[in-house]
Design a protein around this motif. Structure first.
Motif, PDB file in Angstrom:
ATOM      1  N   LEU A 157      -4.505  10.803  -1.861  1.00 49.02           N
ATOM      2  CA  LEU A 157      -3.528   9.588  -1.363  1.00 49.02           C
ATOM      3  C   LEU A 157      -3.932   8.091  -1.289  1.00 49.02           C
ATOM      4  O   LEU A 157      -3.172   7.262  -1.709  1.00 49.02           O
ATOM      5  CB  LEU A 157      -3.030  10.168  -0.193  1.00 49.02           C
ATOM      6  N   PRO A 158      -5.283   7.953  -0.445  1.00 49.74           N
ATOM      7  CA  PRO A 158      -5.700   6.545  -0.273  1.00 49.74           C
ATOM      8  C   PRO A 158      -5.663   5.896  -2.039  1.00 49.74           C
ATOM      9  O   PRO A 158      -5.178   4.653  -1.944  1.00 49.74           O
ATOM     10  CB  PRO A 158      -6.936   6.502   0.258  1.00 49.74           C
ATOM     11  N   MET A 185       0.554  -1.420   0.059  1.00 51.17           N
ATOM     12  CA  MET A 185      -0.159  -0.007   0.090  1.00 51.17           C
ATOM     13  C   MET A 185       0.858   1.157   0.105  1.00 51.17           C
ATOM     14  O   MET A 185       0.884   1.882   1.069  1.00 51.17           O
ATOM     15  CB  MET A 185      -0.983   0.026   1.182  1.00 51.17           C
ATOM     16  N   ILE A 186       1.613   1.309  -0.941  1.00 47.84           N
ATOM     17  CA  ILE A 186       2.520   2.312  -1.241  1.00 47.84           C
ATOM     18  C   ILE A 186       2.283   3.008  -2.602  1.00 47.84           C
ATOM     19  O   ILE A 186       2.058   2.265  -3.600  1.00 47.84           O
ATOM     20  CB  ILE A 186       4.099   1.685  -1.114  1.00 47.84           C
ATOM     21  N   PRO A 187       2.252   4.270  -2.624  1.00 48.56           N
ATOM     22  CA  PRO A 187       1.950   4.824  -3.847  1.00 48.56           C
ATOM     23  C   PRO A 187       3.281   4.569  -4.859  1.00 48.56           C
ATOM     24  O   PRO A 187       4.322   4.350  -4.585  1.00 48.56           O
ATOM     25  CB  PRO A 187       1.970   6.357  -3.723  1.00 48.56           C
ATOM     26  N   ARG A 188       3.104   4.478  -6.162  1.00 41.64           N
ATOM     27  CA  ARG A 188       3.912   4.592  -7.273  1.00 41.64           C
ATOM     28  C   ARG A 188       4.768   5.714  -7.003  1.00 41.64           C
ATOM     29  O   ARG A 188       4.115   6.673  -6.593  1.00 41.64           O
ATOM     30  CB  ARG A 188       3.433   4.514  -8.709  1.00 41.64           C
ATOM     31  N   LYS A 220      -2.232   4.778  -3.037  1.00 46.03           N
ATOM     32  CA  LYS A 220      -1.956   3.748  -2.049  1.00 46.03           C
ATOM     33  C   LYS A 220      -2.085   2.653  -2.686  1.00 46.03           C
ATOM     34  O   LYS A 220      -1.594   1.407  -2.547  1.00 46.03           O
ATOM     35  CB  LYS A 220      -2.201   3.999  -0.718  1.00 46.03           C
ATOM     36  N   PHE A 221      -3.528   2.630  -3.039  1.00 49.00           N
ATOM     37  CA  PHE A 221      -4.283   1.239  -3.747  1.00 49.00           C
ATOM     38  C   PHE A 221      -3.503   1.278  -5.138  1.00 49.00           C
ATOM     39  O   PHE A 221      -4.354   0.122  -5.890  1.00 49.00           O
ATOM     40  CB  PHE A 221      -5.704   1.358  -3.587  1.00 49.00           C
ATOM     41  N   ARG A 222      -3.027   2.150  -5.611  1.00 47.98           N
ATOM     42  CA  ARG A 222      -2.450   2.180  -7.154  1.00 47.98           C
ATOM     43  C   ARG A 222      -3.482   2.325  -8.040  1.00 47.98           C
ATOM     44  O   ARG A 222      -3.519   2.018  -9.327  1.00 47.98           O
ATOM     45  CB  ARG A 222      -1.613   1.120  -7.362  1.00 47.98           C
TER      46      ARG A 222
END
Lengths: 794, 163, 292
Positions: free
Chosen positions: C38-39, C1-4, C42-44
């Motif tokens: 941002l969420p 759960m990290i942004p690209r 995070k879920f891309r």
């Protein structure tokens, strides 16, 4: 409290000394562990519910500048045995569907892991995982457990021709006679939906393989450090003596973390390949879609009764939606549901057929209550419905059938042996606490104004500490839960450390074990520390589960503390030139009874025992340590039998289907209470899981096997706004077979509350012509029931 | 392009170089500053376990980019005790058994800090609403509410416990 | 759960931000409070190549009244709207709508402009702003235009904004105790998105006969929907709870009513009239209270 008398700590509402680390942010959960050279893992997971894996290509992923390794299912299967499964039925032969830690040939649920990657940091691991290319060939999806049983259905495992993972049958008493005698039989299909424990800390592991020592050290979020070690040894073919599992502070478990996680095995393999520590921390989405699901059962029940309200017998067919693989603990939640169908009532006949069916869902296993939640739901709801049918009050029909104190110990027709208590007294106290008659009058008045409140009523006897055999299946060498071994040591400073092989998952082991040990030893509470969860320093233990701490572990603590006390007394007697039987120990000092002037501090006693060993008589061995085991009686499936009556009051807004819990009364009896504040915390916390389970939480799959509720945005845990204040009434009937009289009680809150909240909603709306036999009771469902009623009426 | 971030965390100046813009504040605090009292419990800004004070206001640090903290003040649960004394909220949680596993606790304490700074004498309902952004799976919230009430009363009297 | 990974820009002025946005076009994305964006990153589900972070731009978060019009800077947080004394007395429906968005932490960061641009059909503000006849000031490096709320929402997560544009200000007419109002959201939990959101504004003559009604629903269609049938049923009627019930019964949802795990279209259709009735009653009660 500094001037403790004997027995001064047990029974007190003491704040937990262990809280100091939690409230200052100084606890150590697994994600707080950082080892030199540690790298990070991320999983590649299946987007399909059922598919053949055609190829896995890691080339692009490995080209990523921060990628270290990619382990595929095909490689993992070669390097490890399948995940374990065992049965609680001793003679049970289970055809075990192979459950690899990473899928190699087929995936059977969405987000099943197919590969694991390692990268230099947390962020890059996610990037690398995204680059692994997996080619799938989709297969037909099985989502309905009843369809799964049909002959024409696709088979999920080659060795399960009927998609049946497990089949158990239990019976007791004379079921035929019970039904022959009946004036009426209630026949209903009950259904509890899929949901789960969802501890706020997801799973996580740091595995560290040391090449030089050929040793594997594992920090894991687990309730079962020792058993995890045993299983890892077997799965990895690695000497158990060279594995050390450390369960650090555990951010909740609720039975879910009894799992021997396939992901943990894969991360261990990764660490062994890399020769470096590897950390994996689960995301919430992974947790909700690929950890453990629970509760989901269909129960077709028949309950025979006489027209005066006497219950005669129960017969039930249970179908469990076990998901894609059999988890190690799968049979427990099934058997628990079956055995708890008899409630706290006198019945003459019992029959239960239990099947676990495979579907393309996340595997199913333990969640607080371990099955009994469903059995209690069925019997309690049935009793209400029979009362409605006979025009009896719900409390009165129970009173008529409750097992009485003089009948205890009582063996139910399903084979549970209840130990002690007064169930009717508990019922009376609950009715009084909630002010039942007044509330009923209020309810009637409110109904006239179109306002629908419901008074819930449910009661049950919880089994705390299972002592079942965990035999059969592949690996029978898993210890039972009905004994504890405890080491307790006085240090040179005179302070005391208790070593227990389980781990506190919010279950307040620190304060409660210290209270008991302090009393038994005569030391101050603040002079005791607890070390848990590290297999290298604690005795073997089956872990934190089944509410076994108070009834199984605590007696061990008490026994070990007493053993240490006698050792302290011998050394003190030697120092004070008195007889050991004349030594008293209080507040960290030993003295000759009646002669307070002849006193020695425990620090001095320890100094002599450790450092002035030459001065000790030859029959006193050096050191200051005791290890003792406690074995619980094995005459029933559980060790102790706490019980409870729950009475929530709800209001159902029938126009919107929204239910609000207005108040909640709990009467409970868990024998001798060590710390009433802790007892209340457990009872209330478990009850809110019931409120959540009945009203809010639901794991919803679509027909393609995609989980639609994979975040906390859609999987709704209750917040502070959705729950009421609680009123807890204590009773304390000591456990007759347990020294100290303690009974476990941690699970019960999440058992009674389900039946109670369902009962409350039913009481609010059933007079409108609907019947409540399934969950969840979400707004959508309640409105649907009201709509269907309108259609029927039309 | 990675950045250098200068912040004041728990009253202390901190300079961290080479921070990726996508780094979340929670990971900056945990992995860079080793302030591991701030936890992660979900991916979707729901559970509140990662709550910290950002310029005095409660935020979910999993939903803030660390680069945003440059030039700002952050307070985590580690920064609450002052001069060897627990903050009344910390003491309240212990006193009222407002925690079991403790994982959500720092987030609750930080959210309650913001709540009490806005409303020093909240009603029970105001406390419940003020903490709606935090999930606890152990306590059923009953004792958390009591803990905040205890803290509110003791903050008013200026009392606290020693660490 | 990290942004690209993304390119990050935190300009100090609005003009700089708009220039960057113009430069990156579809590849750029503005970040205001970040509480929705941002969420998704995070879920891309969203992976913008460039983030233009507005967090260092001063002065775009004021709430002021001039000549009976309230002007709200797009970067004003939900919390500042919730706490605004000006809104509480001059446009209380907006303060109330702000107060039940998400939770306290989200309200501390989330902004009205961000919420408007995100255009989640279940968001609190959209039905309120349509009911209020709000106008949004929209700017790009090329210039400025004003878009009416009713024309702004185009579809789920789709607005009238061009890739180079941003909402900089929200303008609504102030009102006083002469208006009966209510914003309500029906939701699973207090902090959840609306299953049905309702905004009601009622005006009446001295005899409490309705002269104007604005009734707008959120979460029941891709965009906020004005319940014209309900409004027509109210105007000219004395504002009583019987009138509210009668008017609410006219509530009708369209064929684009969404279904999700918490509420299917049938559920929404069934409870929408209930929500409208209750909101009308609350608005009427507020209006009658003014006379006391």
């Amino acid at each position: 409290m500094s001037d403790a008398d004997e027995g001064a700590y047990v029974g007190q509402r003491l704040a937990r000394p262990e809280d100091r680390r939690f409230i200052q942010g100084a606890a150590t959960y697994v994600d707080d562990v950082a080892l030199p050279g540690m790298v990070f893992a991320a999983f590649v997971r299946s987007p399909h519910a059922h598919a053949r894996i055609k190829s896995v290509n890691a080339e692009v992923a490995l080209d990523h500048p921060k990628a270290l390794h990619v382990l595929t299912g095909a490689e993992a299967v070669k390097a490890s045995h399948p995940m374990p499964v065992y049965s609680y039925e001793p003679a049970q032969k289970i055809e075990k569907p192979a459950y690899p830690c990473l899928a190699a040939e087929r995936v059977r649920f969405v987000n099943e892991p197919v590969a694991v990657v390692a990268a230099t940091d947390r962020y890059s691991a996610d990037d690398v995982a995204e680059l692994v290319e997996v080619e799938y060939e989709p297969l037909p999806v099985l989502m309905d457990p009843e369809v799964s049983l049909q002959e024409s259905s696709a088979k999920l495992h080659d060795n399960l021709p009927n998609n049946i993972g497990l089949h158990l049958v239990r019976q007791g008493g004379d079921i035929k006679a019970a039904f022959a005698e009946a004036d009426g039989v209630l026949r209903r299909r009950f259904r509890m939906h899929r949901h789960t424990g969802s501890p706020i800390e997801p799973r996580g592991i740091v595995a560290s393989y040391n090449v030089g020592q050929n040793a594997l050290t594992v920090y894991a979020s687990t309730q079962i450090p020792h058993i995890l070690k045993t299983h890892l040894s077997e799965i990895l073919d690695f000497p158990e003596s060279n594995i050390r599992v450390i369960a650090p502070d555990l951010g909740g478990g609720f039975g879910n973390k009894l799992q021997v996680a396939p992901e943990y095995v894969a991360v261990c393999l990764l660490s062994m390949r890399l020769g470096a520590p590897v950390k994996w921390i689960e995301t919430r989405r992974e947790s909700l879609s690929a950890f453990i699901h629970a509760r989901d059962q269909i129960l077709d029940a028949e309950i025979a009764y006489k027209k005066d309200g006497t219950l005669l017998g129960i017969s039930c067919n249970i179908l469990v939606d076990a998901g894609a693989y059999l988890d190690a603990r799968i049979s427990g939640p099934t058997l628990g549901a079956g055995l708890w169908l008899t409630g706290p009532y006198r019945l003459k006949g019992y029959f239960c057929d239990m099947k676990e069916t495979m579907t393309n869902k996340c595997p199913y296993a333990a969640y607080r209550g371990f099955g009994s939640t469903k059995g209690v739901f069925v019997i309690e709801r049935s009793v209400d419905l029979i009362a409605n049918e006979l025009g009896m009050d719900r409390a009165e029909i129970r009173r008529k059938n409750l097992i009485q104190p003089e009948e205890l110990p009582y063996k139910t027709v399903s084979g549970l042996v209840y130990d002690s208590g007064d169930y009717e007294e508990a019922l009376d106290r609950a009715l009084q606490a909630v002010d039942y008659q007044k509330l009923k009058a209020e309810q009637a008045a409110l109904r006239k104004r179109g306002k629908y409140i419901g008074i819930g009523l449910a009661m049950a006897v919880e089994g705390a500490g299972w002592n079942t055999y965990t035999a059969a299946m592949a690996r029978p060498y898993v210890p039972t839960q009905d004994y504890s071994t405890i080491t307790i040591r006085m240090n040179l400073s005179g302070r005391v450390t208790i070593y227990i092989g389980d781990t506190s998952m919010g279950t307040s082991h620190g304060v409660t074990a210290s209270q008991v040990a302090a009393d038994a030893l005569g030391v101050r509470l603040e002079d005791i520390d607890l070390v848990e969860g590290d297999t290298a320093v604690t005795p073997y233990d089956s872990g934190t589960r089944a509410a076994r701490f108070a009834g199984v572990v605590i007696p061990g603590v008490e026994k070990a503390a007493k053993s240490l006390r006698s050792k302290v007394a011998r050394v003190a007697a030697h120092i004070l030139e008195a007889a050991p039987e004349d030594i008293e120990i209080r507040s960290g000092e030993a003295f000759v009874r009646g002669l307070r002037s002849k006193t020695v501090t425990l620090q001095r006693v320890a100094q002599v025992a450790f450092a002035e060993v030459w001065s000790l008589p030859p029959d006193i061995p050096p050191g200051m340590e005791a290890t003792e085991s406690f074995r619980a009686p094995r005459d029933s499936i559980c060790v102790t039998w706490p019980y409870s009556v729950h009475m929530p009051v709800v209001e159902v807004d029938v126009e919107t289907g929204i239910t609000k819990v207005l108040k909640y009364v709990i009467v409970h009896d868990c024998g001798t209470e060590i710390n009433p504040m802790v007892v209340e915390g457990q009872a209330v916390g478990g009850s809110v899981q019931g409120i959540g389970g009945v009203l809010f939480e639901e794991l919803v799959y679509d027909e393609d096997g995609q989980l639609l509720t994979s975040t906390f945005m859609d999987y709704l845990l209750p917040t502070a706004c959705e729950v009421p204040n609680f009123d807890v009434v204590h009773m304390a009937t000591p456990a007759p077979q347990i020294p100290g009289g303690y009974k476990g009680m941690g699970e019960g809150g999440a058992v009674y509350s389900y039946a109670a909240v369902i009962s409350a909603v039913a009481d609010a709306i059933e007079h409108l012509g609907v019947e409540v036999t399934s969950t969840p009771l979400s707004p959508k469902r309640i409105r649907q029931m009201m709509r269907e009623r309108a259609v029927v009426a039309a | 392009m990675n950045r250098t971030i200068q912040t004041r965390v728990n009253g202390r100046k901190s300079i961290e170089e080479n921070v990726e813009p996508r780094m979340l504040l929670v990971h900056f605090l945990r992995d860079r500053l080793r302030l591991t009292g701030t936890h992660v419990g979900c991916d979707s800004t729901n559970c509140g376990a990662c709550t910290v004070l950002f310029d005095g206001k409660a935020v979910k640090s999993c939903t803030v980019l660390a680069v945003r903290a440059h030039g700002h003040e952050v307070t985590t649960v580690e920064g609450l005790a002052q001069n060897g004394k627990l903050h009344p909220l910390q003491a309240g949680f212990q006193h009222e058994h407002g925690l079991q596993c403790g994982y959500c606790t720092p987030g609750f304490i930080m959210a309650a800090c913001d709540l009490l700074s806005r409303n020093p004498a909240p009603t029970e309902q105001e406390i419940r609403l003020g903490l709606e952004g935090n999930l606890c799976r152990c306590t059923g919230y009953h004792n958390i509410i009591k803990a905040v009430q205890w803290a509110a009363a003791n903050l008013a009297e200026g009392k606290s416990d020693h660490v | 759960m990290i942004p690209r990974s993304f390119g990050y820009h935190d300009p100090a002025t609005l003009d700089e931000a708009l220039t960057l946005l113009g430069e990156y076009g579809e590849d750029g994305k503005l970040m205001a409070g970040g509480q929705s964006l941002l969420p998704m990153m995070k879920f891309r589900l969203a992976s913008p190549a460039h983030i233009v972070d507005l967090c260092r731009i001063p002065g775009v978060d004021t709430i002021e009244e001039s000549n009976g019009e309230i002007r709200i800077g797009a970067l004003a947080t939900h919390r500042s709207l919730e706490d605004s004394q000006l809104l509480k007395s001059r446009c209380p429906i907006l303060a109330k709508a702000a107060s039940s968005i998400g939770d306290a932490q989200v309200r501390n960061l989330g902004t009205i402009g961000g919420a408007i641009a995100h255009a989640d059909p279940a968001a609190n503000y959209s039905p309120v702003l349509v009911a209020l006849g709000a106008r949004f000031v929209v700017r790009s490096a090329q210039g400025e235009r004003v878009v009416a709320a009713a024309d702004f929402y185009k579809d789920t997560f789709v607005t009238a904004l061009r890739p180079s544009e941003m909402v900089t200000e929200i303008r609504v007419l102030a009102f006083g105790r002469e208006v009966g109002w209510e914003h309500a959201k029906l939701s699973r939990r207090a902090s959840d998105f609306a299953l049905v959101g309702v905004a009601v504004l009622l005006r009446a003559d001295a005899a409490d006969v309705c002269t104007q009604a604005d009734v707008v629903l959120g979460a029941v269609a891709p965009v906020p929907v004005r319940m014209q049938g309900v409004e027509v049923a109210l105007v000219g009627k004395p504002l009583t709870s019987a009138a509210a019930a009668q008017a609410a019964s006219v509530t009708k949802l369209g064929d684009k009513t969404p279904s999700d795990v918490h509420a299917d279209a049938a559920y929404r259709a069934e409870v929408a009239p209930v929500c409208v009735r209750r909101a009308l009653e609350a608005a009427i009660n507020r209006m009658t209270a003014r006379n006391k």
